[in-house]
Scaffold this motif. Sequence first.
Motif, PDB file in Angstrom:
ATOM      1  N   ALA A   1       0.831  -1.201   0.000  1.00 38.70           N
ATOM      2  CA  ALA A   1       0.000   0.000   0.000  1.00 38.70           C
ATOM      3  C   ALA A   1       0.869   1.256   0.000  1.00 38.70           C
ATOM      4  CB  ALA A   1      -0.912  -0.009   1.223  1.00 38.70           C
ATOM      5  N   LEU A   2       1.957   1.211   0.740  1.00 41.65           N
ATOM      6  CA  LEU A   2       2.871   2.361   0.796  1.00 41.65           C
ATOM      7  C   LEU A   2       3.450   2.649  -0.586  1.00 41.65           C
ATOM      8  CD1 LEU A   2       4.210   4.380   2.701  1.00 41.65           C
ATOM      9  CD2 LEU A   2       6.071   2.765   2.992  1.00 41.65           C
ATOM     10  N   MET A   3       3.803   1.589  -1.302  1.00 39.82           N
ATOM     11  CA  MET A   3       4.378   1.799  -2.634  1.00 39.82           C
ATOM     12  C   MET A   3       3.338   2.398  -3.583  1.00 39.82           C
ATOM     13  SD  MET A   3       7.159  -1.203  -3.207  1.00 39.82           S
ATOM     14  CE  MET A   3       7.641  -0.445  -4.727  1.00 39.82           C
ATOM     15  N   ILE A   4       2.096   1.927  -3.462  1.00 34.28           N
ATOM     16  CA  ILE A   4       1.033   2.487  -4.306  1.00 34.28           C
ATOM     17  C   ILE A   4       0.834   3.964  -3.971  1.00 34.28           C
ATOM     18  CG2 ILE A   4      -1.439   2.385  -4.814  1.00 34.28           C
ATOM     19  CD1 ILE A   4      -1.251  -0.647  -4.380  1.00 34.28           C
ATOM     20  N   LEU A   5       0.825   4.249  -2.676  1.00 35.45           N
ATOM     21  CA  LEU A   5       0.652   5.624  -2.232  1.00 35.45           C
ATOM     22  C   LEU A   5       1.780   6.510  -2.774  1.00 35.45           C
ATOM     23  CD1 LEU A   5      -1.132   7.336  -0.348  1.00 35.45           C
ATOM     24  CD2 LEU A   5       0.583   6.961   1.423  1.00 35.45           C
ATOM     25  N   ALA A   6       2.997   5.984  -2.738  1.00 31.37           N
ATOM     26  CA  ALA A   6       4.138   6.755  -3.237  1.00 31.37           C
ATOM     27  C   ALA A   6       3.946   7.107  -4.707  1.00 31.37           C
ATOM     28  CB  ALA A   6       5.428   5.961  -3.042  1.00 31.37           C
ATOM     29  N   ASN A   7       3.398   6.159  -5.479  1.00 31.96           N
ATOM     30  CA  ASN A   7       3.156   6.459  -6.891  1.00 31.96           C
ATOM     31  C   ASN A   7       2.179   7.614  -7.048  1.00 31.96           C
ATOM     32  OD1 ASN A   7       4.782   4.378  -7.717  1.00 31.96           O
ATOM     33  ND2 ASN A   7       3.101   2.907  -7.803  1.00 31.96           N
ATOM     34  N   PHE A   8       1.079   7.566  -6.257  1.00 26.87           N
ATOM     35  CA  PHE A   8       0.096   8.651  -6.350  1.00 26.87           C
ATOM     36  C   PHE A   8       0.724   9.980  -5.961  1.00 26.87           C
ATOM     37  CE2 PHE A   8      -3.370   5.395  -6.231  1.00 26.87           C
ATOM     38  CZ  PHE A   8      -3.976   5.800  -7.402  1.00 26.87           C
TER      39      PHE A   8
END
Lengths: 229, 493
Positions: free
Chosen positions: A10-17
Amino acid sequence: MQEAVNAIVALMILANFLLLGTGSLRAAIRIVAIQGLALGLLPLLVHEKGLTLRLAIIAVLVILLKGIIIPRVLMKGLRELNTGRGITYYVGPVASLLIGILVMGSSLWWGYLLPLPDQPGYRLAIPMVFFTIISGLFLIVTRRQALMQIIGYLVLENGIYAFGVFFAQSESMLIEIGILLDVFVGVFIMGVMVFHISREFDSIEAGQLSTLKDWFRERRKSTETESPS
Amino acid sequence: MMIVALVLIPAVAGLLSFVLKSVTLRRALLMVTTVTQSALTVAAWLRRPEPVLDGWLAMDALGLVFMSVVSGLCLITSVYVINYLAKEPSGKRPDLEEPVFFANEPEAVFIGCLLLFQSTMTLVTLSHNFGVLWVAVEATTLSSAPLIYFHRHHRSLEATWKYLVICSVGIALALLGTFFLVYAATGTPSGSVRLVVEDLVAKATLLKTPWLKTAFIFMLVGYGTKMGLAPLHSWLPDAHSEAPSVVSALLSGALLNCAFLGILRVTQVLTAAGSGEFARTLLLGFGITSVVTAMIFIVGQLDYKRLLAYSSIEHMGILAIGVGIGGLGTFGGLLHAVNHSLTKGMLFLVAGNILAQFRSKANSAVSGMFVTLPRTSILWMAGLLAITGTPPFGSFISELTIIRAAFAAGHTWMAITLLAALGIIFVAMAAIFLRMLYGSSPEEQSVRSPLSESLFSILPPAILCLAVLVLGIFVPPALDRVLTEAGRLLGGQ
């Protein structure tokens, strides 16, 4: 373990956003550093067989290179460049975020379609990998500055590396170190090039790099009219 | 042992040349290294060295052919490069095309990267592990980027940046393809298969086919970017036209082949897995697209170095078509790879001589070469015939083999399209080359004495020219045997 892995995904997805939405180069470097740190923790958590020395070494290397050293190099480069700290775009942050949401949605859809039965626990992993890879490519194409293209490349690489961690354990540490080394040297050389670009053009806009074309005669003419000498 | 030496000698020499202070010593080091490397290559022809590191590094027929091309070209260009560096002025100087000043990269960096480039390319040809192969191909990008940026002005900077970003992104996709390959090889009925070419080929039928095909697509796109297959070729004309001619010769003659080898390795696995048809269809598609794209840009090209770059794209397309046809076409494709490397290496070196004399890359600025540069002109003329596949040069034989194989395999339309494209390219290139050779030479040129016609600027391309000529008259039995063996590895005859 399961929760920890999901949290990192989830953190990696958030970083992309965040990367898609940010307008500051400095923030972009910080976010990509956080993504690198998260990526480094991943190999430690994914493996049920427990922690081996090999995994620990790889994790430490990833954290060191992608979480600390590369962002430091980029940050130092940014400080030495006498240009604005804002990101310039071909596609603005709001539109980028909307596209990001669409891509994430369709990645979730694909992720459920793909035949990957081996790891039932990590349903979010494949969508995260897709989303990260596409975000990286999107950043490379839609941001004007050369520095952002490096960050886009790093994000792309993070996505590919994450796929490797989940689904493709290579048989040897030597190869993983080789891959990391290549990425590091690559980013380093690109950083040096950005420095040269900023000196040559007084800006780090990759859009400046558009002289080389096929119709030589036209190019000649345009340079002659710009600077008669 | 020998395999390790082949990779390590140029690598150590390269690192050494970064720290060496003496110019003469550094140039001597380059010469000594390339000569040693060639001697080792000859030894490898006599007796194939044993695999090392559990078969990660090994030398099969395919690797031997491509490694010989790398070693040979590096040896010949190193003679040329020493002469070239000796004539390059130091300090800031005016640009030939635009009113700006630029300086050269330090020579230590240039020679160092040249040697590292040779080391990484050799590693590509020897890698039998897909992970090592990927690391090596990416390393070739990194070690050659500073070579393109030798003349430090904004055009070469642009070319280098495009090269770095486009190739790195492309090769990153090849890494994803490699991971797909790992996934295709894990959890098979006989456990996980190692990522070594021979193991994968032996157990190919056990691999998961959908993932194997996906891996092929990603690796074809990734390595295809580096090889310059259209429509992934956009970095190639810029890098080849802005790099010093001697670097262009290496990029075109050696590097593109190395990327092609990456594609060939995964094709080997697909063929063994029974999906060879799938791989060949894709290769044919990319191949013919490249030939046609190159043709469009060659017709009416105004810059002779870009012309040669597009010609490289054309020939990479022909290689892909050759392997895509399979059977005898594979043999033709591999022979053509050798012919193309020698010819293109020669043409870029000759282009370097022309550039040194006429100080412009525009076709229109060059005329009357037979008067000002008689020896270079003969080589330029021979190069035209060789690159367009005219007898008696080697490329005629290889192109003929490919076209005959295409007709025999029933790819009639492919063969006709290829023939038509080759015909148009011949006319277009001949028109440009002949205009440069004949006609009256510009006033200022006839005053300037033909300085650039020194022995060391003529001999290297002349040797390459002779080699293509010999290959056109007869293919030495040893080469024939090795190429046939390599073709068999790829499922050809």
